[in-house]
Motif scaffolding. Structure first.
Motif, short mmCIF file in Angstrom:
data_model
loop_
_atom_site.label_atom_id
_atom_site.label_comp_id
_atom_site.label_asym_id
_atom_site.label_seq_id
_atom_site.Cartn_x
_atom_site.Cartn_y
_atom_site.Cartn_z
N ASN A 68 0.83 -1.21 0.00
CA ASN A 68 0.00 0.00 0.00
C ASN A 68 0.86 1.25 0.00
O ASN A 68 0.57 2.21 -0.71
CB ASN A 68 -0.91 0.01 1.24
N ASN A 71 2.22 1.64 -3.41
CA ASN A 71 1.17 2.12 -4.32
C ASN A 71 0.89 3.60 -4.09
O ASN A 71 0.73 4.37 -5.04
CB ASN A 71 -0.12 1.31 -4.12
N ASN A 72 0.85 3.98 -2.82
CA ASN A 72 0.62 5.41 -2.50
C ASN A 72 1.75 6.27 -3.05
O ASN A 72 1.50 7.35 -3.60
CB ASN A 72 0.51 5.59 -0.99
N ASN A 74 3.65 5.55 -5.57
CA ASN A 74 3.51 5.58 -7.03
C ASN A 74 2.40 6.54 -7.45
O ASN A 74 2.56 7.31 -8.40
CB ASN A 74 3.19 4.17 -7.57
N ASN A 75 1.30 6.50 -6.72
CA ASN A 75 0.18 7.41 -7.04
C ASN A 75 0.61 8.86 -6.85
O ASN A 75 0.28 9.73 -7.67
CB ASN A 75 -1.02 7.09 -6.15
N ASN A 76 1.33 9.10 -5.76
CA ASN A 76 1.81 10.47 -5.52
C ASN A 76 2.74 10.92 -6.63
O ASN A 76 2.66 12.06 -7.11
CB ASN A 76 2.53 10.54 -4.17
N ASN A 78 2.77 9.81 -9.68
CA ASN A 78 1.96 10.01 -10.89
C ASN A 78 1.22 11.34 -10.83
O ASN A 78 1.15 12.09 -11.82
CB ASN A 78 0.95 8.86 -11.05
N ASN A 79 0.68 11.63 -9.64
CA ASN A 79 -0.04 12.91 -9.47
C ASN A 79 0.91 14.09 -9.68
O ASN A 79 0.55 15.08 -10.32
CB ASN A 79 -0.66 12.98 -8.07
N ASN A 82 1.58 14.40 -13.30
CA ASN A 82 0.41 14.98 -14.00
C ASN A 82 0.32 16.48 -13.74
O ASN A 82 0.05 17.27 -14.64
CB ASN A 82 -0.88 14.29 -13.51
#
Length: 123
Positions: A68, A71-72, A74-76, A78-79, A82
């Motif tokens: 988790n 994943n967090n 990676n999401n951060n 990616n954000n 972006n």
């Protein structure tokens, strides 16, 4: 006396050649509490099973938590990427708009100059 007890002599020689085992047995003898706990656990196989199950569940929780977190992260990332892309796009759009405005202003100025020149020529 020993000569008349060959089995005892044999056992003593065997023990002499198994000094590690003798040492472990003495160590266990001096850790009677541990021996007692091990025997108690041996008599409670369901408890042992539950402990192993808990141990595996903790490992799974730990792994899930790590996943988790990854994943967090990676999401951060990616954000952030972006957001950076959006900022770059906005900057590009702003630059394009500024360039268009400058071009329009230049065209207007040229037109005004041409009109003035024409008026002067006519006069």
């Amino acid at each position: 006396m020993v000569h008349h007890q060959p089995l005892l002599v044999h056992q003593l020689f065997t023990l002499h050649h198994q000094q590690l085992l003798v040492h472990q047995l003495f160590t266990l003898h001096h850790q009677q509490l541990l021996v007692h706990q091990l025997l108690m656990l041996h008599r409670q196989p369901q408890l042992v099973n539950q402990l192993f199950t808990l141990h595996h569940q903790l490992l799974m929780l730990y792994n899930n938590n790590n996943n988790n977190n990854n994943n967090n992260n990676n999401n951060n990332n990616n954000n952030n990427n972006n957001n950076n892309n959006n900022n770059n796009n906005n900057n590009n759009n702003n630059n394009n708009n500024n360039n268009n405005n400058n071009n329009n202003n230049n065209n207007n100025n040229n037109n005004n100059n041409n009109n003035n020149n024409n008026n002067n020529n006519n006069n």
